[in-house]
Design a protein around this motif. Structure first.
Motif: not given
Length: 647
Positions: A580-584, A590-592, A616-624
């Motif tokens: 997700q870090f690479s995708i975002n 830009r934000d930083v 971390k403001l742009y993704f969350s992990v789907r619960p198991a």
């Protein structure tokens, strides 16, 4: 130590004498001056002598030679400027550094060598600026010129000595024996009293050996006697005050050798003992081609004018009445004894042609009809006058075409002769990639050789000499001499070359490291290292963990992680975070940047932590515990397929 009778007195010439006897000059003096004039003639704004030569068919037309000189253009000057810019890349190289050693904190900064050579070095203020801006030009134009460091003793004994930097051209270097002695005639003149009148025409001479130096100035002329003021010479007296002779006490310069350095690097001749050397310019190999360039350019100008101003012709029908067709008329000259002597001169009416030339003040040719005796032949038949009776002789354009091809070939040869074939490739030729790389390698090797010589043999000794002259008298010579790192490699490729290499790497799928390096190089050449685009790409190249994967591949890796990994494990969370870090990445970067103006000045690890926190403001992990519903993309509906329509 300098000796007056041996080293100085023979060079104290009379006022008005430009230089001493030839036996007192160094053995290559005349050749060095001749070489500098040769180089100057190739790049001069004035028409050189080798162009003032009569070409074939110009012997009886001196106006052509004068016209060539009048329309002369210094078209070789861009060649010289390009060479200067190429060698100037030395000081702009990333790995060229001048590092001064740490000094005692008790020493004021204004008294350090670092301050003096950057802020107070003579009229130039900066030693580097003095060296690079003038040194490279002398390196090309006059390789037998010398860099001279002239000590200047202050009136206040508590002050450090000043250093006056001088460039002495080959004509000013009367004698130069490497490591032994140098005699330099200054360009500037001293004020001298000549029979009671003052004028600025007195010679100033500088003498150096391994230990001491001397300055001699012409101060007065009385009859045939010339008086000199000599530094380090004083009148000696006995106890009774009677003159007993001159005392010699020449000041020391405290440098390990003479503070006089020849700028040239290519040795053409050397004496048997190696003390005397004759250097030739870096452009020496290109001079024959450059001469041909100037000659062909001059020929093109003349040929173009002759092509547009073609010769006129007309039929002649009558012999000149004034000369009877001979082109000559009788005349006479008066001899030394006063008697007249018969002779002949060119007919002024027909200009020696022997026929009547028809013209008028209206610039119209008037031709009468031919008669039976038009050409003095009584038996001739009446001739028919062709139409038109006059016209222009058209010249073939082939000469201009050939001259231009020869001009282009000579210019390419000139660039290739000194290792700058890559410039000729860009300006005159469309060569293959292999040829361009070879020519570029030649150019880089040339700059590397020049860099090593200029820095190790001239620039570093100049710093060391300046340090010795200033701090030697107080016993601190050598303490502040900087370490100068010479560039190891130069890249002189153009934007077009880099673009071709990058396109080749992308097309042939070279290694990711090579593609990244070429992209960085291309951004540097197009927008510069200080641009946001360049800095952004550098950050991405360092910190984006999947920078060379496309979004489709990243999405596939995400799906694979959810299907194959334990979603409650730390490894799963780290994998998803990195993807997700690479995708975002671009959004997060830009934000930083918007939030932190000093982002690009931070250390790499600090940049990484900021970007991770922002991500971390742009993704969350789907619960198991939440199942993943599989979805299949159906093809688009085809209106012609009835079965699909029914469905």
């Amino acid at each position: 130590m300098l000796d007056f009778k041996r080293d100085i007195a023979p060079y104290l010439v009379k006022h008005g004498q430009e230089k001493p006897d030839a036996k007192l000059l160094h053995p290559f003096y005349e050749e060095s001056v001749k070489h500098s004039k040769l180089v100057e003639s190739v790049f001069s704004d004035e028409c050189p002598d080798f162009l003032k030569v009569e070409r074939p068919k110009e012997k009886e037309k001196p106006s052509h030679t004068k016209f060539r000189a009048a329309i002369y253009k210094a078209i070789t000057k861009p060649f010289r400027r390009r060479l200067i810019r190429t060698i100037s890349a030395i000081r702009n190289a990333d790995d060229f550094t001048i590092e001064f050693p740490a000094v005692d904190a008790a020493i004021p900064f204004e008294d350090t060598l670092s301050y003096y050579t950057s802020e107070a070095f003579g009229a130039w203020k900066s030693l580097e600026q003095w060296f690079w801006e003038q040194g490279i030009q002398h390196f090309i134009d006059d390789p037998n010129a010398c860099a001279v460091l002239l000590p200047q003793i202050p009136e206040d004994p508590t002050k450090y000595r000043e250093v006056v930097p001088i460039w002495a051209l080959s004509g000013q270097v009367w004698y130069y024996g490497e490591g032994q002695k140098a005699v330099i005639c200054a360009q500037k003149k001293n004020e001298i009293t000549i029979n009671g009148k003052k004028e600025k025409s007195g010679l100033i001479l500088y003498f150096f050996d391994q230990e001491s130096y001397c300055i001699a100035k012409q101060v007065s002329v009385s009859g045939a006697k010339t008086e000199w003021d000599i530094l380090g010479m004083s009148a000696g007296q006995d106890e009774a005050g009677k003159f007993i002779g001159f005392a010699e006490a020449f000041p020391l310069h405290y440098f390990r050798t003479m503070p006089v350095f020849k700028i040239g690097s290519l040795i053409k001749k050397t004496s048997e003992d190696g003390i005397h050397k004759l250097f030739e310019s870096y452009v020496s190999d290109a001079i024959p081609a450059l001469k041909s360039v100037l000659q062909r350019a001059s020929d093109i100008d003349i040929e173009a004018l002759l092509h547009t101003g073609s010769l006129e012709w007309q039929y002649v029908t009558k012999q000149c009445k004034a000369c009877g067709g001979d082109g000559q008329v009788k005349s006479f000259v008066e001899g030394a004894n006063g008697r007249r002597k018969n002779t002949t001169i060119k007919c002024t009416k027909c200009s020696g042609a022997g026929y009547e030339i028809y013209d008028s003040a209206l610039e119209k040719i008037l031709i009468s009809a031919p008669t039976q005796t038009s050409f003095g032949d009584d038996d001739a038949k009446p001739m028919h006058l062709p139409t038109p009776p006059a016209g222009m002789i058209e010249r073939s354009p082939n000469a201009i075409v050939q001259f231009r091809e020869e001009y282009k070939r000579n210019m390419v040869e000139a660039y290739q002769a000194i290792g700058l074939g890559h410039i000729a490739d860009q300006v005159f030729m469309a060569t293959s990639g292999t040829s361009k790389r070879y020519d570029r390698h030649e150019g880089e090797q040339m700059i590397t050789d020049a860099s090593r010589h200029l820095i190790e043999r001239v620039l570093h000794p100049v710093y060391a000499g300046t340090d010795a002259i200033r701090y030697g008298p107080v016993g601190k010579a050598g303490d502040q001499v900087p370490v100068i790192v010479s560039p190891k490699r130069f890249d002189i490729s153009s934007i077009d070359m880099t673009r071709e290499e990058l396109n080749d790497a992308m097309t042939n799928n070279y290694s990711e490291e090579l593609k990244d390096a070429l992209q960085v190089k291309y951004l540097d050449q197009t927008v510069g290292k200080d641009s946001i685009e360049y800095k952004t790409f550098r950050v991405k190249m360092r910190l984006d963990p999947h920078r060379n994967k496309n979004d489709e591949t990243k999405s596939f890796l995400l799906s694979q992680a959810y299907l194959t990994m334990n979603r409650e494990s730390e490894e799963f969370s780290r994998t998803i975070e990195q993807l997700q870090f690479s995708i975002n990445f671009e959004t997060v970067l830009r934000d930083v940047i918007l939030k932190n103006d000093a982002f690009f000045e931070m250390a790499v690890n600090e940049q990484y932590e900021l970007l991770l926190a922002e991500n971390k403001l742009y993704f969350s992990v789907r619960p198991a515990g939440q199942p993943i519903e599989m979805s299949t993309l159906a093809p688009l509906v085809n209106a012609k397929d009835i079965n699909q329509m029914n469905e």
